[in-house]
Design a protein around this motif. Structure first.
Motif, mmCIF file in Angstrom:
data_model
loop_
_atom_site.group_PDB
_atom_site.id
_atom_site.type_symbol
_atom_site.label_atom_id
_atom_site.label_comp_id
_atom_site.label_asym_id
_atom_site.label_seq_id
_atom_site.Cartn_x
_atom_site.Cartn_y
_atom_site.Cartn_z
ATOM 1 N N ARG A 272 0.837 -1.213 0.000
ATOM 2 C CA ARG A 272 0.000 0.000 0.000
ATOM 3 C C ARG A 272 0.870 1.262 0.000
ATOM 4 O O ARG A 272 0.610 2.214 -0.747
ATOM 5 N N THR A 273 1.885 1.288 0.861
ATOM 6 C CA THR A 273 2.700 2.504 0.977
ATOM 7 C C THR A 273 3.569 2.718 -0.261
ATOM 8 O O THR A 273 3.722 3.845 -0.724
ATOM 9 N N LYS A 274 4.104 1.630 -0.807
ATOM 10 C CA LYS A 274 4.925 1.769 -2.025
ATOM 11 C C LYS A 274 4.091 2.274 -3.188
ATOM 12 O O LYS A 274 4.527 3.123 -3.964
ATOM 13 N N GLN A 275 2.877 1.738 -3.308
ATOM 14 C CA GLN A 275 1.988 2.177 -4.384
ATOM 15 C C GLN A 275 1.655 3.657 -4.238
ATOM 16 O O GLN A 275 1.657 4.411 -5.218
ATOM 17 N N ALA A 276 1.379 4.092 -3.008
ATOM 18 C CA ALA A 276 1.047 5.501 -2.774
ATOM 19 C C ALA A 276 2.229 6.403 -3.109
ATOM 20 O O ALA A 276 2.060 7.469 -3.722
ATOM 21 N N ALA A 277 3.431 5.989 -2.723
ATOM 22 C CA ALA A 277 4.625 6.788 -3.028
ATOM 23 C C ALA A 277 4.866 6.844 -4.529
ATOM 24 O O ALA A 277 5.213 7.904 -5.076
ATOM 25 N N ALA B 51 2.350 8.234 1.605
ATOM 26 C CA ALA B 51 2.603 6.845 1.983
ATOM 27 C C ALA B 51 2.040 6.558 3.378
ATOM 28 O O ALA B 51 1.456 5.494 3.623
ATOM 29 N N ALA B 52 2.205 7.509 4.288
ATOM 30 C CA ALA B 52 1.692 7.343 5.651
ATOM 31 C C ALA B 52 0.172 7.255 5.653
ATOM 32 O O ALA B 52 -0.416 6.463 6.404
ATOM 33 N N ARG B 53 -0.461 8.037 4.797
ATOM 34 C CA ARG B 53 -1.924 7.985 4.687
ATOM 35 C C ARG B 53 -2.372 6.596 4.237
ATOM 36 O O ARG B 53 -3.340 6.031 4.755
ATOM 37 N N ALA B 54 -1.635 6.032 3.269
ATOM 38 C CA ALA B 54 -1.964 4.691 2.779
ATOM 39 C C ALA B 54 -1.791 3.656 3.892
ATOM 40 O O ALA B 54 -2.585 2.720 4.017
ATOM 41 N N TYR B 55 -0.748 3.840 4.705
ATOM 42 C CA TYR B 55 -0.505 2.906 5.812
ATOM 43 C C TYR B 55 -1.646 2.980 6.820
ATOM 44 O O TYR B 55 -2.174 1.950 7.260
ATOM 45 N N THR C 161 9.145 8.979 12.231
ATOM 46 C CA THR C 161 8.849 7.559 12.419
ATOM 47 C C THR C 161 8.166 7.324 13.760
ATOM 48 O O THR C 161 7.180 6.586 13.849
ATOM 49 N N GLY C 162 8.675 7.956 14.811
ATOM 50 C CA GLY C 162 8.076 7.802 16.131
ATOM 51 C C GLY C 162 6.665 8.374 16.196
ATOM 52 O O GLY C 162 5.768 7.761 16.785
ATOM 53 N N ALA C 163 6.480 9.533 15.565
ATOM 54 C CA ALA C 163 5.159 10.165 15.582
ATOM 55 C C ALA C 163 4.140 9.299 14.855
ATOM 56 O O ALA C 163 3.006 9.110 15.333
ATOM 57 N N LEU C 164 4.530 8.749 13.708
ATOM 58 C CA LEU C 164 3.589 7.931 12.959
ATOM 59 C C LEU C 164 3.313 6.608 13.668
ATOM 60 O O LEU C 164 2.176 6.130 13.686
ATOM 61 N N ALA C 165 4.334 6.031 14.293
ATOM 62 C CA ALA C 165 4.132 4.785 15.039
ATOM 63 C C ALA C 165 3.127 4.999 16.174
ATOM 64 O O ALA C 165 2.251 4.162 16.423
ATOM 65 N N ALA C 166 3.259 6.130 16.874
ATOM 66 C CA ALA C 166 2.311 6.442 17.952
ATOM 67 C C ALA C 166 0.915 6.697 17.390
ATOM 68 O O ALA C 166 -0.094 6.295 17.977
ATOM 69 N N ALA C 167 0.872 7.351 16.233
ATOM 70 C CA ALA C 167 -0.419 7.662 15.610
ATOM 71 C C ALA C 167 -1.161 6.398 15.203
ATOM 72 O O ALA C 167 -2.388 6.338 15.296
ATOM 73 N N VAL C 168 -0.425 5.385 14.762
ATOM 74 C CA VAL C 168 -1.058 4.134 14.331
ATOM 75 C C VAL C 168 -1.917 3.564 15.451
ATOM 76 O O VAL C 168 -3.076 3.193 15.243
ATOM 77 N N SER C 169 -1.364 3.504 16.667
ATOM 78 C CA SER C 169 -2.109 2.955 17.800
ATOM 79 C C SER C 169 -3.391 3.737 18.060
ATOM 80 O O SER C 169 -4.464 3.159 18.255
ATOM 81 N N VAL D 39 -4.037 13.950 12.240
ATOM 82 C CA VAL D 39 -2.681 13.587 12.673
ATOM 83 C C VAL D 39 -1.684 13.838 11.543
ATOM 84 O O VAL D 39 -0.606 14.412 11.758
ATOM 85 N N LEU D 40 -2.037 13.436 10.341
ATOM 86 C CA LEU D 40 -1.119 13.603 9.210
ATOM 87 C C LEU D 40 -0.915 15.086 8.870
ATOM 88 O O LEU D 40 0.169 15.479 8.443
ATOM 89 N N ALA D 41 -1.945 15.883 9.064
ATOM 90 C CA ALA D 41 -1.809 17.324 8.821
ATOM 91 C C ALA D 41 -0.771 17.925 9.768
ATOM 92 O O ALA D 41 0.037 18.780 9.379
ATOM 93 N N ILE D 42 -0.758 17.461 11.014
ATOM 94 C CA ILE D 42 0.216 17.956 11.995
ATOM 95 C C ILE D 42 1.614 17.421 11.678
ATOM 96 O O ILE D 42 2.599 18.164 11.661
ATOM 97 N N ILE D 43 1.693 16.108 11.413
ATOM 98 C CA ILE D 43 2.996 15.508 11.097
ATOM 99 C C ILE D 43 3.608 16.175 9.873
ATOM 100 O O ILE D 43 4.820 16.412 9.807
ATOM 101 N N GLY D 44 2.771 16.517 8.908
ATOM 102 C CA GLY D 44 3.265 17.148 7.676
ATOM 103 C C GLY D 44 3.886 18.513 7.895
ATOM 104 O O GLY D 44 4.602 19.018 7.019
#
Length: 203
Positions: free
Chosen positions: A81-86, A104-108, A162-170, A184-189
């Motif tokens: 999913r992430t590779k396709q999005a990228a 890619a993060a959005r796809a994940y 990486t840490g922010a997205l890992a925490a966001a996943v949960s 979350v992605l708007a902030i990470i971006g």
């Protein structure tokens, strides 16, 4: 030539074996999600799959192997999913690493939402002994891929992203808020590397 020509015995056996393996994995998924890994038993899985204990041990070494196979197959789908999005982002002319990362993060995260029960299973800490090491190794690989995306010149940025997205996943997996992933992605971006001491922007 007729399409009803009988297949060789080896092909039929291989097909049955693949079907049994798939049924066992689906059953294991359902049992682990409903009971948790610790409470689930091999007998629960084979009963759900309408299979035998012998067939389970023909395809898997045991309960932990079933769990880890489910995890690896889920991770493979997430990677796709992430590779396709990228790839799609770059095909559209996007060359900003941060924007590619966010796509890619959005796809994940979408994959986590689509397979929420499975994602939650792996996140709740009820896995086989040593699974936390598997998760840690996966996180390191994730960081390495992010470093490659940012051309490995922003080490601290990669750690933070990486840490922010890992925490966001949960949080996204456990939340019922449909807007949380986008927020979350708007902030990470908006995260950017800190200005260095020699940078005029740092004052």
């Amino acid at each position: 030539m007729s399409s009803d020509v009988e297949q060789p015995a080896t092909a039929r056996t291989s097909g049955r074996g693949a079907a049994t393996r798939s049924a066992l994995l689906q059953a294991a998924r359902d049992v682990f999600v409903s009971k948790g890994f610790a409470e689930a038993g091999v007998t629960d899985v084979v009963a759900k799959a309408d299979a035998s204990v012998g067939s389970l041990y023909h395809h898997f070494s045991g309960k932990a192997d079933l769990y880890l196979t489910l995890f690896e197959e889920w991770q493979a789908r997430q990677a796709q999913r992430t590779k396709q999005a990228a790839r799609e982002a770059r095909a559209e002319g996007e060359n900003d690493p941060m924007r590619v990362f966010i796509r890619a993060a959005r796809a994940y995260l979408d994959g986590c939402i689509e397979e929420r029960e499975l994602a939650a299973l792996f996140l709740r800490g009820d896995g086989p002994p040593g699974f936390e090491l598997v998760m840690r190794a996966r996180l390191r690989k994730w960081a390495e891929r992010n470093a490659a995306l940012f051309e490995d010149d922003e080490g601290a940025l990669v750690v933070v992203l990486t840490g922010a997205l890992a925490a966001a996943v949960s949080e996204v997996v456990l939340s019922d808020d449909p807007k949380l992933a986008a927020d979350v992605l708007a902030i990470i971006g908006q995260i950017r590397p800190a200005a260095s001491a020699g940078d005029p922007a740092s004052g």
